[in-house]
Write an enzyme that holds these catalytic residues in place. Structure first.
Site, PDB file in Angstrom:
ATOM      1  CG  HIS A  36      15.067 -52.401 -35.440  1.00 33.07           C
ATOM      2  ND1 HIS A  36      15.156 -51.671 -34.439  1.00 33.07           N
ATOM      3  CD2 HIS A  36      14.263 -53.545 -34.970  1.00 33.07           C
ATOM      4  CE1 HIS A  36      14.674 -51.949 -33.368  1.00 33.07           C
ATOM      5  NE2 HIS A  36      14.100 -53.299 -33.548  1.00 33.07           N
ATOM      6  CD  GLU A  50      18.874 -53.044 -37.156  1.00 27.82           C
ATOM      7  OE1 GLU A  50      18.541 -51.865 -37.632  1.00 27.82           O
ATOM      8  OE2 GLU A  50      18.761 -53.263 -35.921  1.00 27.82           O
ATOM      9  CG  HIS A  60      14.594 -48.261 -32.300  1.00 28.78           C
ATOM     10  ND1 HIS A  60      15.763 -49.197 -32.388  1.00 28.78           N
ATOM     11  CD2 HIS A  60      14.637 -48.102 -30.813  1.00 28.78           C
ATOM     12  CE1 HIS A  60      16.303 -49.478 -31.300  1.00 28.78           C
ATOM     13  NE2 HIS A  60      15.638 -48.966 -30.526  1.00 28.78           N
TER      14      HIS A  60
HETATM   15 ZN    ZN Z   1      16.160 -49.861 -34.287  1.00 30.43          ZN
END
Ligand code: ZN
Length: 403
Positions: free
Chosen positions: A266, A342, A173
């Site tokens: 991420h 994350e 991402h």
């Molecule tokens: Zn992500």
């Protein structure tokens, strides 16, 4: 001196730039965030403001209620820099009721040039600096895994002499730029010949590191997708050359090496702390494999206050894992201990740092702790230094000599 009344100028036609200017009046602007190309996702912004030296800027980004993660805006302060080295925070307030959800950023720059972004950008130029520096380090091999739809290389760095196949990959991402700052921190550790954690890891592991899985989305200023609007972290079950050559390239390379440990890096828009997500719900779930993940999580939790386990994603029910996501696919396909890291866009409320919030610097420090946790996870005996081992071997030889 007369009061300056000229309009500010806003630009975003550069690496990872993304903003739509609706109106400019003096030192105020009304803005919107364009969608990722061929996709509905939108949340990443990055733009330059010129001509505001010493003036109070009021920048209002509108229409945020239907962005990808509306929960990302309350409690969020925009990132700002005048030198593009230090990224601080500009006080911002979110009003759900105004203009379809509006974030108002206020800031008085000392310079006529100031940059704003959703998070400290990690440009493709910096990516090439990172790859070149790492590739020039002793013991590092560069490997190109494939080509993106825009024609960019999918860069992979390999190092270490051990048998544990460790895959670290980030930025599926692209708007989650903290993931590549994390990679910069990880590569600084692993390529440092004098770092004791790196020495232990290089002895035990073969690392395969993909600092940016989505160069096209990164350069285009996307939040979540590649050049054709595809969310790469939903392509791992059946990646295709037409839609997701990035995933196909990485997964094919994993098939060659096998995977023992994998971390997919991420950022999360809404949750203001760092956390890990595992692979509960994969069809071949074994408690022992799962415990490998939980043990790593406990080690990391103990090592740094910037990691926690109270907040995170809900676990999938048995058999219900989404195998299009890399962590589940890699755990299922290779029996690996796989995980998604994350990091926040906001700040860690347990250890707030109002000037910067979560930052490139903290992302890099977390990478150090993640690697130290990996060494600990691989086993206590492995932390003993080469010198200590050499001594032990000498003693053994002496013993043999005497018998
Ligand atoms: Zn992500």
């Amino acid at each position: 001196m007369s009061e300056r009344v000229s309009d500010i100028r806003i630009d975003a036609q550069f690496d990872s730039g993304n903003i739509e200017v609706l109106e400019v009046k003096g030192a105020s602007a009304t803005l919107a965030i364009p969608r990722d190309h061929m996709s509905e996702f939108r949340q990443w912004f990055h733009f330059r403001v010129a001509g505001a030296r010493g003036r109070e800027l009021t920048l209002t980004i509108t229409g945020l209620n239907d962005t990808a993660y509306p929960g990302g805006w309350p409690g969020y302060d925009a990132v700002v820099s005048e030198d593009r080295e230090y990224w601080g925070r500009a006080p911002s307030s979110f009003d759900k009721e105004a203009d379809g959800g509006a974030l108002t950023i206020r800031y008085r720059p000392d310079s006529d040039i100031v940059f704003f972004a959703y998070f400290a950008p990690f440009s493709m130029e910096r990516h090439h600096d990172l790859i070149a520096a790492a590739a020039a380090s002793p013991g590092v091999e560069y490997r190109c895994l494939g080509t993106t739809l825009d024609g960019q290389p999918i860069d992979c760095l390999e190092l270490g002499e051990g048998g544990q196949q460790v895959w670290l990959y980030a930025r599926q991402h692209p708007g989650e730029s903290m993931a590549e700052w994390w990679m910069e921190g990880a590569l600084e550790v692993l390529t440092d010949p004098a770092d004791p954690v790196a020495m232990g890891l290089r002895r035990l592991c073969r690392f395969h590191i993909v600092p940016n899985c989505n160069p096209d989305g990164s350069r285009r200023g996307h939040l979540r997708t590649n050049a054709v609007g595809v969310n790469l972290n939903r392509e791992w079950h059946e990646p295709t050359p037409e839609k997701s050559p990035e995933v196909l390239a990485v997964r094919d390379a994993m098939d060659e090496t096998g995977v023992d440990f994998a971390m997919d890096v991420h950022g999360d828009e809404a949750i203001p702390v760092a956390f890990l997500a595992g692979f509960e719900g994969i069809p071949s779930w074994q408690d022992e494999q799962g415990e490998g993940f939980y043990r790593y999580q406990r080690i990391l939790d103990r090592r740094t206050p910037d990691f926690q386990t109270e907040q995170g994603y809900a676990k999938s029910k048995p058999g219900a894992a989404n195998l299009t996501m890399s962590t589940n696919q890699v755990a299922e396909r290779f029996g690996a201990v796989a995980m998604t890291l994350e990091m926040p866009f906001k700040d860690n409320p347990a250890a707030p740092e109002p000037a910067q919030g979560w930052s490139p610097e903290r992302s890099k420090l977390l990478a150090r702790d993640c690697l130290a946790a990996l060494l600990e996870w691989l086993g206590d005996t492995t932390t003993e230094s080469p010198a200590a081992r050499a001594t032990a071997e000498t003693w053994q030889d002496d013993e043999r000599g005497r018998s």
